[in-house]
Motif scaffolding. Structure first.
Motif, PDB file in Angstrom:
ATOM      1  N   MET A 284      -2.260 -15.473 -22.755  1.00  0.00           N
ATOM      2  CA  MET A 284      -3.364 -16.212 -22.155  1.00  0.00           C
ATOM      3  C   MET A 284      -4.388 -16.581 -23.233  1.00  0.00           C
ATOM      4  O   MET A 284      -4.509 -15.885 -24.244  1.00  0.00           O
ATOM      5  N   TYR A 285      -5.118 -17.658 -22.960  1.00  0.00           N
ATOM      6  CA  TYR A 285      -6.123 -18.139 -23.907  1.00  0.00           C
ATOM      7  C   TYR A 285      -7.449 -18.328 -23.170  1.00  0.00           C
ATOM      8  O   TYR A 285      -7.471 -18.749 -22.008  1.00  0.00           O
ATOM      9  N   PHE A 286      -8.519 -17.996 -23.860  1.00  0.00           N
ATOM     10  CA  PHE A 286      -9.845 -18.191 -23.297  1.00  0.00           C
ATOM     11  C   PHE A 286     -10.424 -19.443 -23.948  1.00  0.00           C
ATOM     12  O   PHE A 286     -10.476 -19.543 -25.183  1.00  0.00           O
ATOM     13  N   VAL A 287     -10.857 -20.396 -23.111  1.00  0.00           N
ATOM     14  CA  VAL A 287     -11.270 -21.706 -23.613  1.00  0.00           C
ATOM     15  C   VAL A 287     -12.694 -22.007 -23.163  1.00  0.00           C
ATOM     16  O   VAL A 287     -13.040 -21.821 -21.992  1.00  0.00           O
ATOM     17  N   TYR A 288     -13.509 -22.481 -24.111  1.00  0.00           N
ATOM     18  CA  TYR A 288     -14.895 -22.857 -23.832  1.00  0.00           C
ATOM     19  C   TYR A 288     -15.089 -24.360 -24.066  1.00  0.00           C
ATOM     20  O   TYR A 288     -14.533 -24.928 -25.016  1.00  0.00           O
ATOM     21  N   ASP A 289     -15.902 -24.959 -23.226  1.00  0.00           N
ATOM     22  CA  ASP A 289     -16.364 -26.334 -23.423  1.00  0.00           C
ATOM     23  C   ASP A 289     -17.892 -26.285 -23.438  1.00  0.00           C
ATOM     24  O   ASP A 289     -18.524 -26.176 -22.390  1.00  0.00           O
ATOM     25  N   ILE A 290     -18.460 -26.350 -24.634  1.00  0.00           N
ATOM     26  CA  ILE A 290     -19.911 -26.228 -24.796  1.00  0.00           C
ATOM     27  C   ILE A 290     -20.564 -27.591 -24.611  1.00  0.00           C
ATOM     28  O   ILE A 290     -20.332 -28.518 -25.391  1.00  0.00           O
ATOM     29  N   GLY A 291     -21.376 -27.726 -23.594  1.00  0.00           N
ATOM     30  CA  GLY A 291     -22.102 -28.962 -23.342  1.00  0.00           C
ATOM     31  C   GLY A 291     -23.596 -28.737 -23.418  1.00  0.00           C
ATOM     32  O   GLY A 291     -24.067 -27.596 -23.485  1.00  0.00           O
ATOM     33  N   GLY A 292     -24.349 -29.806 -23.385  1.00  0.00           N
ATOM     34  CA  GLY A 292     -25.794 -29.703 -23.482  1.00  0.00           C
ATOM     35  C   GLY A 292     -26.443 -29.121 -22.244  1.00  0.00           C
ATOM     36  O   GLY A 292     -27.528 -28.548 -22.310  1.00  0.00           O
ATOM     37  N   THR A 293     -25.774 -29.231 -21.089  1.00  0.00           N
ATOM     38  CA  THR A 293     -26.320 -28.725 -19.827  1.00  0.00           C
ATOM     39  C   THR A 293     -25.615 -27.456 -19.363  1.00  0.00           C
ATOM     40  O   THR A 293     -26.263 -26.503 -18.931  1.00  0.00           O
ATOM     41  N   PHE A 294     -24.290 -27.464 -19.447  1.00  0.00           N
ATOM     42  CA  PHE A 294     -23.505 -26.301 -19.046  1.00  0.00           C
ATOM     43  C   PHE A 294     -22.458 -25.956 -20.101  1.00  0.00           C
ATOM     44  O   PHE A 294     -22.039 -26.812 -20.877  1.00  0.00           O
TER      45      PHE A 294
ATOM     46  N   THR B  14      -5.160 -13.726 -26.081  1.00  0.00           N
ATOM     47  CA  THR B  14      -4.595 -13.642 -27.433  1.00  0.00           C
ATOM     48  C   THR B  14      -5.222 -14.659 -28.387  1.00  0.00           C
ATOM     49  O   THR B  14      -4.934 -14.648 -29.582  1.00  0.00           O
ATOM     50  N   GLY B  15      -6.058 -15.549 -27.863  1.00  0.00           N
ATOM     51  CA  GLY B  15      -6.723 -16.528 -28.711  1.00  0.00           C
ATOM     52  C   GLY B  15      -7.838 -17.219 -27.964  1.00  0.00           C
ATOM     53  O   GLY B  15      -7.843 -17.253 -26.726  1.00  0.00           O
ATOM     54  N   ILE B  16      -8.811 -17.751 -28.716  1.00  0.00           N
ATOM     55  CA  ILE B  16      -9.960 -18.442 -28.128  1.00  0.00           C
ATOM     56  C   ILE B  16     -10.045 -19.855 -28.699  1.00  0.00           C
ATOM     57  O   ILE B  16      -9.978 -20.058 -29.920  1.00  0.00           O
ATOM     58  N   ALA B  17     -10.190 -20.825 -27.810  1.00  0.00           N
ATOM     59  CA  ALA B  17     -10.329 -22.230 -28.201  1.00  0.00           C
ATOM     60  C   ALA B  17     -11.681 -22.742 -27.720  1.00  0.00           C
ATOM     61  O   ALA B  17     -12.111 -22.419 -26.617  1.00  0.00           O
ATOM     62  N   VAL B  18     -12.329 -23.548 -28.563  1.00  0.00           N
ATOM     63  CA  VAL B  18     -13.683 -24.013 -28.252  1.00  0.00           C
ATOM     64  C   VAL B  18     -13.798 -25.509 -28.483  1.00  0.00           C
ATOM     65  O   VAL B  18     -13.366 -26.028 -29.521  1.00  0.00           O
ATOM     66  N   SER B  19     -14.384 -26.187 -27.520  1.00  0.00           N
ATOM     67  CA  SER B  19     -14.814 -27.579 -27.671  1.00  0.00           C
ATOM     68  C   SER B  19     -16.331 -27.574 -27.757  1.00  0.00           C
ATOM     69  O   SER B  19     -16.985 -26.929 -26.937  1.00  0.00           O
TER      70      SER B  19
ATOM     71  N   TYR C 231      -8.680 -28.785 -21.882  1.00  0.00           N
ATOM     72  CA  TYR C 231      -7.280 -29.028 -22.248  1.00  0.00           C
ATOM     73  C   TYR C 231      -7.146 -29.380 -23.732  1.00  0.00           C
ATOM     74  O   TYR C 231      -6.249 -28.889 -24.427  1.00  0.00           O
ATOM     75  N   GLY C 232      -8.043 -30.240 -24.201  1.00  0.00           N
ATOM     76  CA  GLY C 232      -7.970 -30.657 -25.596  1.00  0.00           C
ATOM     77  C   GLY C 232      -8.253 -29.532 -26.564  1.00  0.00           C
ATOM     78  O   GLY C 232      -7.618 -29.421 -27.622  1.00  0.00           O
ATOM     79  N   ALA C 233      -9.207 -28.674 -26.218  1.00  0.00           N
ATOM     80  CA  ALA C 233      -9.523 -27.528 -27.078  1.00  0.00           C
ATOM     81  C   ALA C 233      -8.327 -26.588 -27.174  1.00  0.00           C
ATOM     82  O   ALA C 233      -8.022 -26.062 -28.255  1.00  0.00           O
ATOM     83  N   LEU C 234      -7.636 -26.380 -26.052  1.00  0.00           N
ATOM     84  CA  LEU C 234      -6.465 -25.508 -26.059  1.00  0.00           C
ATOM     85  C   LEU C 234      -5.343 -26.110 -26.911  1.00  0.00           C
ATOM     86  O   LEU C 234      -4.714 -25.407 -27.714  1.00  0.00           O
ATOM     87  N   TYR C 235      -5.107 -27.399 -26.752  1.00  0.00           N
ATOM     88  CA  TYR C 235      -4.062 -28.057 -27.546  1.00  0.00           C
ATOM     89  C   TYR C 235      -4.406 -28.002 -29.033  1.00  0.00           C
ATOM     90  O   TYR C 235      -3.532 -27.795 -29.877  1.00  0.00           O
ATOM     91  N   ASN C 236      -5.691 -28.149 -29.354  1.00  0.00           N
ATOM     92  CA  ASN C 236      -6.130 -28.044 -30.741  1.00  0.00           C
ATOM     93  C   ASN C 236      -5.828 -26.660 -31.303  1.00  0.00           C
ATOM     94  O   ASN C 236      -5.482 -26.515 -32.485  1.00  0.00           O
ATOM     95  N   PHE C 237      -5.963 -25.636 -30.464  1.00  0.00           N
ATOM     96  CA  PHE C 237      -5.637 -24.275 -30.897  1.00  0.00           C
ATOM     97  C   PHE C 237      -4.184 -24.203 -31.365  1.00  0.00           C
ATOM     98  O   PHE C 237      -3.888 -23.650 -32.443  1.00  0.00           O
ATOM     99  N   PHE C 238      -3.293 -24.797 -30.590  1.00  0.00           N
ATOM    100  CA  PHE C 238      -1.875 -24.772 -30.966  1.00  0.00           C
ATOM    101  C   PHE C 238      -1.620 -25.571 -32.234  1.00  0.00           C
ATOM    102  O   PHE C 238      -0.836 -25.162 -33.089  1.00  0.00           O
TER     103      PHE C 238
END
Length: 296
Positions: free
Chosen positions: A1-11, A55-60, A284-291
């Motif tokens: 499993m992967y933990f993925v973040y999408d950092i935005g200006g509001t949320f 097992t890995g963290i992906a961030v946008s 989705y894009g952050a996760l694909y970038n991880f790979f």
């Protein structure tokens, strides 16, 4: 499993995702951090309940991102992230690999992985939000550029004042948020951010709303033509919340043909499509970038 973040200006969105992109859990929290250290603390807090599975963290994230080092430059709306190594800071706390990518490029990667750019050789992805995010795909790969700024179309100037030596940025003239605000103000709507009500007016044929919408579409169409001439992609995909409205792509295609009819020198014929991914594109894009970064 992967933990993925999408950092935005509001949320800040976060999700637990499988390798195939299946979202097992998704939530968000307000972007309130005032420092990189506080931001990391908040992110780690959301990861902790799932640490045994991850097992890995992906961030946008916003800003110019060096995907190899994990350093963020400028930081976009989070100016305190300038020159901070978010990947290193998170990895130190979570003890798993961490990979970062710019938010607009993450949206482009989502389309490259599982969306409308999956089976094309070249594409330009434009995400219409508070600004205009951009991603360029050539030979089936996302382009970063020498200074990591390939696709940063928000900074393209749509006009220029030779006395003030400044112009209007495409990020402003192409902003969907500004479009909605202009129409909501004109129509005296209580909520100046209510995109659904604004597009209800547009789809109903409200004359005042359509006048502002058409002005926006013509300006967007002129930049789409510029992008087509510059990199000549197979498709130009329009993303962001307003891309869910069929009238956006329809009117954009019509506007391009109208511009070409008025200017016979135009030879470009961009193929406009709507992005498959919208609100979850960056996850989705952050996760694909991880790979891509970890597997090659």
């Amino acid at each position: 499993m992967y933990f993925v973040y999408d950092i935005g200006g509001t949320f800040i969105k976060f999700a637990l995702m499988e390798q195939n992109g299946t979202i097992k859990m998704k939530d968000k929290f307000p972007t309130t951090a005032k420092s990189a250290e506080e931001l990391v603390r908040q992110m780690v807090e959301k990861w902790l309940p799932y640490k045994q599975e991850v097992t890995g963290i992906a961030v946008s994230c916003p800003g110019v991102v060096n995907t190899e080092t994990g350093v963020i430059y400028q930081g976009g709306s989070l100016v305190f992230m300038h020159e901070k190594n978010l990947a290193e800071m998170l990895a130190r706390e979570c003890h798993v690999p961490v990979v970062l990518q710019n938010d607009a490029k993450s949206a482009a990667l989502a389309e490259l992985w599982l969306g409308v750019a999956k089976d094309v050789d070249s594409a330009a992805i434009l995400t219409l939000g508070s600004g205009v995010g951009g991603g360029i795909i050539m030979n089936g790969k996302l382009q970063s550029g020498f200074h990591l700024m390939a696709g940063e179309v928000s900074f393209i100037e749509t006009s220029f004042d030779t006395e003030k030596l400044r112009g209007k940025f495409f990020g402003r003239t192409g902003s969907a948020v500004e479009l909605i605000k202009r129409i909501a103000t004109k129509k005296n709507l209580a909520d100046k951010k209510d995109g659904e009500q604004v597009f209800a007016l547009i789809n109903e044929g409200d004359e005042e709303a359509l006048t502002i919408f058409d002005d926006y579409i013509y300006r967007l169409a002129s930049q789409v033509l510029n992008i087509q001439y510059l990199i000549d992609p197979e498709i130009i995909a329009i993303g962001g919340g307003i891309s869910a409205q069929p009238i956006v792509a329809e009117r954009l295609n019509e506007a391009i043909e109208e511009i070409k009819a008025k200017n016979p020198f135009h030879a470009a014929s961009p193929k406009i499509v709507s992005c498959r991914f919208r609100n979850d594109a960056n996850l989705y894009g952050a996760l694909y970038n991880f790979f891509l970064q970890k597997v090659g």
